[in-house]
Motif scaffolding. Structure first.
Motif, PDB file in Angstrom:
ATOM      1  N   ALA A   3       0.850  -1.187   0.000  1.00 17.72           N
ATOM      2  CA  ALA A   3       0.000   0.000   0.000  1.00 17.72           C
ATOM      3  C   ALA A   3       0.885   1.237   0.000  1.00 17.72           C
ATOM      4  O   ALA A   3       1.977   1.226   0.573  1.00 17.72           O
ATOM      5  CB  ALA A   3      -0.920   0.001   1.220  1.00 17.72           C
ATOM      6  N   ARG A   4       0.395   2.299  -0.630  1.00 21.61           N
ATOM      7  CA  ARG A   4       1.162   3.544  -0.675  1.00 21.61           C
ATOM      8  C   ARG A   4       0.557   4.634   0.186  1.00 21.61           C
ATOM      9  O   ARG A   4       1.279   5.468   0.708  1.00 21.61           O
ATOM     10  CB  ARG A   4       1.268   4.027  -2.133  1.00 21.61           C
ATOM     11  N   ARG A   5      -0.776   4.639   0.295  1.00 21.74           N
ATOM     12  CA  ARG A   5      -1.464   5.654   1.088  1.00 21.74           C
ATOM     13  C   ARG A   5      -2.255   4.948   2.177  1.00 21.74           C
ATOM     14  O   ARG A   5      -3.183   4.173   1.879  1.00 21.74           O
ATOM     15  CB  ARG A   5      -2.401   6.492   0.205  1.00 21.74           C
ATOM     16  N   VAL A   6      -1.882   5.215   3.421  1.00 23.42           N
ATOM     17  CA  VAL A   6      -2.443   4.457   4.542  1.00 23.42           C
ATOM     18  C   VAL A   6      -2.964   5.409   5.609  1.00 23.42           C
ATOM     19  O   VAL A   6      -2.283   6.361   6.005  1.00 23.42           O
ATOM     20  CB  VAL A   6      -1.377   3.517   5.155  1.00 23.42           C
ATOM     21  N   GLY A   7      -4.166   5.142   6.070  1.00 19.33           N
ATOM     22  CA  GLY A   7      -4.746   5.890   7.173  1.00 19.33           C
ATOM     23  C   GLY A   7      -4.596   5.133   8.472  1.00 19.33           C
ATOM     24  O   GLY A   7      -4.731   3.900   8.496  1.00 19.33           O
ATOM     25  N   LEU A   8      -4.296   5.846   9.535  1.00 15.40           N
ATOM     26  CA  LEU A   8      -4.178   5.256  10.868  1.00 15.40           C
ATOM     27  C   LEU A   8      -5.355   5.742  11.704  1.00 15.40           C
ATOM     28  O   LEU A   8      -5.582   6.944  11.839  1.00 15.40           O
ATOM     29  CB  LEU A   8      -2.861   5.676  11.524  1.00 15.40           C
ATOM     30  N   PHE A   9      -6.090   4.801  12.270  1.00 18.68           N
ATOM     31  CA  PHE A   9      -7.300   5.126  13.022  1.00 18.68           C
ATOM     32  C   PHE A   9      -7.184   4.505  14.409  1.00 18.68           C
ATOM     33  O   PHE A   9      -7.452   3.329  14.599  1.00 18.68           O
ATOM     34  CB  PHE A   9      -8.521   4.581  12.281  1.00 18.68           C
ATOM     35  N   GLY A  10      -6.722   5.305  15.355  1.00 17.04           N
ATOM     36  CA  GLY A  10      -6.573   4.819  16.716  1.00 17.04           C
ATOM     37  C   GLY A  10      -7.734   5.257  17.590  1.00 17.04           C
ATOM     38  O   GLY A  10      -8.448   6.207  17.273  1.00 17.04           O
ATOM     39  N   GLY A  11      -7.906   4.557  18.694  1.00 17.01           N
ATOM     40  CA  GLY A  11      -8.965   4.941  19.613  1.00 17.01           C
ATOM     41  C   GLY A  11      -9.211   3.879  20.653  1.00 17.01           C
ATOM     42  O   GLY A  11      -8.663   2.771  20.579  1.00 17.01           O
ATOM     43  N   SER A  12     -10.038   4.216  21.614  1.00 21.21           N
ATOM     44  CA  SER A  12     -10.409   3.245  22.639  1.00 21.21           C
ATOM     45  C   SER A  12     -11.302   2.162  22.059  1.00 21.21           C
ATOM     46  O   SER A  12     -11.220   1.002  22.441  1.00 21.21           O
ATOM     47  CB  SER A  12     -11.134   3.944  23.798  1.00 21.21           C
ATOM     48  N   PHE A  13     -12.220   2.561  21.144  1.00 21.19           N
ATOM     49  CA  PHE A  13     -13.183   1.632  20.553  1.00 21.19           C
ATOM     50  C   PHE A  13     -13.868   0.820  21.653  1.00 21.19           C
ATOM     51  O   PHE A  13     -13.857  -0.411  21.646  1.00 21.19           O
ATOM     52  CB  PHE A  13     -12.507   0.732  19.516  1.00 21.19           C
ATOM     53  N   ASP A  14     -14.488   1.547  22.576  1.00 15.66           N
ATOM     54  CA  ASP A  14     -15.033   0.943  23.797  1.00 15.66           C
ATOM     55  C   ASP A  14     -16.523   1.241  23.956  1.00 15.66           C
ATOM     56  O   ASP A  14     -16.903   1.952  24.881  1.00 15.66           O
ATOM     57  CB  ASP A  14     -14.244   1.495  25.005  1.00 15.66           C
ATOM     58  N   PRO A  15     -17.370   0.665  23.082  1.00 18.26           N
ATOM     59  CA  PRO A  15     -17.061  -0.233  21.964  1.00 18.26           C
ATOM     60  C   PRO A  15     -16.993   0.529  20.642  1.00 18.26           C
ATOM     61  O   PRO A  15     -17.388   1.682  20.547  1.00 18.26           O
ATOM     62  CB  PRO A  15     -18.260  -1.180  21.964  1.00 18.26           C
ATOM     63  N   VAL A  16     -16.509  -0.182  19.620  1.00 17.80           N
ATOM     64  CA  VAL A  16     -16.548   0.343  18.259  1.00 17.80           C
ATOM     65  C   VAL A  16     -18.010   0.450  17.837  1.00 17.80           C
ATOM     66  O   VAL A  16     -18.836  -0.378  18.211  1.00 17.80           O
ATOM     67  CB  VAL A  16     -15.753  -0.581  17.316  1.00 17.80           C
ATOM     68  N   HIS A  17     -18.350   1.513  17.085  1.00 17.74           N
ATOM     69  CA  HIS A  17     -19.744   1.707  16.692  1.00 17.74           C
ATOM     70  C   HIS A  17     -19.835   2.127  15.225  1.00 17.74           C
ATOM     71  O   HIS A  17     -18.808   2.258  14.529  1.00 17.74           O
ATOM     72  CB  HIS A  17     -20.431   2.729  17.604  1.00 17.74           C
ATOM     73  N   ASN A  18     -21.063   2.321  14.752  1.00 20.53           N
ATOM     74  CA  ASN A  18     -21.284   2.611  13.337  1.00 20.53           C
ATOM     75  C   ASN A  18     -20.644   3.924  12.897  1.00 20.53           C
ATOM     76  O   ASN A  18     -20.267   4.070  11.734  1.00 20.53           O
ATOM     77  CB  ASN A  18     -22.783   2.649  13.041  1.00 20.53           C
ATOM     78  N   GLY A  19     -20.522   4.879  13.806  1.00 17.84           N
ATOM     79  CA  GLY A  19     -19.868   6.132  13.460  1.00 17.84           C
ATOM     80  C   GLY A  19     -18.403   5.935  13.138  1.00 17.84           C
ATOM     81  O   GLY A  19     -17.859   6.569  12.212  1.00 17.84           O
ATOM     82  N   ALA A  27     -12.893   7.983   4.938  1.00 20.78           N
ATOM     83  CA  ALA A  27     -11.467   8.230   4.723  1.00 20.78           C
ATOM     84  C   ALA A  27     -10.940   7.434   3.531  1.00 20.78           C
ATOM     85  O   ALA A  27     -10.154   7.958   2.731  1.00 20.78           O
ATOM     86  CB  ALA A  27     -10.680   7.885   5.987  1.00 20.78           C
ATOM     87  N   LEU A  28     -11.357   6.182   3.412  1.00 21.40           N
ATOM     88  CA  LEU A  28     -10.942   5.371   2.267  1.00 21.40           C
ATOM     89  C   LEU A  28     -11.259   6.079   0.957  1.00 21.40           C
ATOM     90  O   LEU A  28     -10.405   6.196   0.069  1.00 21.40           O
ATOM     91  CB  LEU A  28     -11.663   4.014   2.281  1.00 21.40           C
ATOM     92  N   ALA A  29     -12.499   6.560   0.848  1.00 19.10           N
ATOM     93  CA  ALA A  29     -12.952   7.156  -0.406  1.00 19.10           C
ATOM     94  C   ALA A  29     -12.397   8.564  -0.604  1.00 19.10           C
ATOM     95  O   ALA A  29     -11.877   8.887  -1.680  1.00 19.10           O
ATOM     96  CB  ALA A  29     -14.485   7.187  -0.429  1.00 19.10           C
ATOM     97  N   HIS A  30     -12.495   9.389   0.425  1.00 16.50           N
ATOM     98  CA  HIS A  30     -12.157  10.801   0.283  1.00 16.50           C
ATOM     99  C   HIS A  30     -10.652  11.026   0.101  1.00 16.50           C
ATOM    100  O   HIS A  30     -10.239  11.950  -0.607  1.00 16.50           O
ATOM    101  CB  HIS A  30     -12.651  11.566   1.515  1.00 16.50           C
ATOM    102  N   LEU A  31      -9.845  10.181   0.729  1.00 20.63           N
ATOM    103  CA  LEU A  31      -8.393  10.339   0.666  1.00 20.63           C
ATOM    104  C   LEU A  31      -7.734   9.358  -0.304  1.00 20.63           C
ATOM    105  O   LEU A  31      -6.516   9.340  -0.413  1.00 20.63           O
ATOM    106  CB  LEU A  31      -7.782  10.161   2.061  1.00 20.63           C
ATOM    107  N   ALA A  32      -8.552   8.536  -0.975  1.00 21.36           N
ATOM    108  CA  ALA A  32      -8.038   7.524  -1.904  1.00 21.36           C
ATOM    109  C   ALA A  32      -7.000   6.635  -1.223  1.00 21.36           C
ATOM    110  O   ALA A  32      -5.898   6.421  -1.743  1.00 21.36           O
ATOM    111  CB  ALA A  32      -7.457   8.182  -3.157  1.00 21.36           C
ATOM    112  N   LEU A  33      -7.344   6.135  -0.051  1.00 19.16           N
ATOM    113  CA  LEU A  33      -6.422   5.311   0.723  1.00 19.16           C
ATOM    114  C   LEU A  33      -6.422   3.876   0.207  1.00 19.16           C
ATOM    115  O   LEU A  33      -7.434   3.367  -0.272  1.00 19.16           O
ATOM    116  CB  LEU A  33      -6.824   5.313   2.203  1.00 19.16           C
ATOM    117  N   ASP A  34      -5.281   3.233   0.343  1.00 21.51           N
ATOM    118  CA  ASP A  34      -5.184   1.816   0.037  1.00 21.51           C
ATOM    119  C   ASP A  34      -5.580   0.963   1.236  1.00 21.51           C
ATOM    120  O   ASP A  34      -6.108  -0.150   1.092  1.00 21.51           O
ATOM    121  CB  ASP A  34      -3.747   1.455  -0.377  1.00 21.51           C
TER     122      ASP A  34
END
Length: 199
Positions: A3-19, A27-34
């Motif tokens: 991959a050349r363009r990578v987004g990092l998404f950190g967080g507690s995810f306590d719990p992970v939700h639809n948002g 982010a995948l679409a708007h930033l053209a991330l791999d």
């Protein structure tokens, strides 16, 4: 990682939700991330509240993203002892995946505003492009110390999404349904392990 363009998404995810999922897909679409790499926090040095055990939070994130091959879950912060510093995580992943050409750090507006409280934040903003989720596509305005430090900024135009981890925990503690707030696999996991019954 191929991959050349990578987004990092950190967080507690306590719990992970639809948002969370909506932001990562945006982010995948708007930033053209791999890829978007999800990184559940291990030891959140800025949070006073006790989190659900790391193995449960990690399992819920894996369940939430299983249907998107461009999503990757990394447990480096859970495995690493001591406080979870984003700067250390970025250094570790850059060393592990030297082929990546551009790194994006996904943030909420509140995190962007509070960035000067982060460990090593001035070095961090030299390593990544900040991708800030903003309501109504408005451009976040840096304040205080952040204004004085040059940094790359991309705006993610996030629609209003009335869900938060706090709301999910509150509804679960009250015995209420959360099926509309979290991915189905996460709802099943929470029910199976009886998480968040008290908050």
């Amino acid at each position: 990682m191929d991959a050349r363009r990578v987004g990092l998404f950190g967080g507690s995810f306590d719990p992970v939700h639809n948002g969370h999922v909506a932001l990562a897909r945006l982010a995948l679409a708007h930033l053209a991330l791999d890829r978007v790499v999800w990184i559940p926090v291990g030891h959140p040095w800025q949070k006073a509240r006790r989190l659900a055990p790391a193995d449960h939070r990690l399992a819920m994130v894996r369940a939430a993203v299983a249907d998107e091959p461009r999503f990757l879950v990394d447990d480096c912060e859970i495995r690493r002892p001591g406080p979870s510093y984003t700067l250390e995580t970025v250094h570790e992943l850059r060393a592990r995946w030297p082929g990546v050409q551009e790194w994006f750090l996904l943030l909420g507006e509140d995190q962007y505003a509070g960035l000067p409280t982060w460990h090593g934040w001035q070095d961090l903003v030299q390593c990544v492009t900040l991708a800030v989720a903003a309501r109504d596509a408005r451009v976040p305005v840096p304040t205080g110390a952040l204004r004085a430090v040059p940094h790359r900024l991309e705006v993610l135009p996030l629609p209003t999404w009335p869900v938060s981890s706090t709301l999910v925990r509150q509804r679960l503690a009250a015995g209420q349904d959360v099926d509309a707030l979290v991915p189905p696999a996460v709802a099943r996991y929470i029910a199976c392990h009886r998480l968040y019954l008290t908050d």
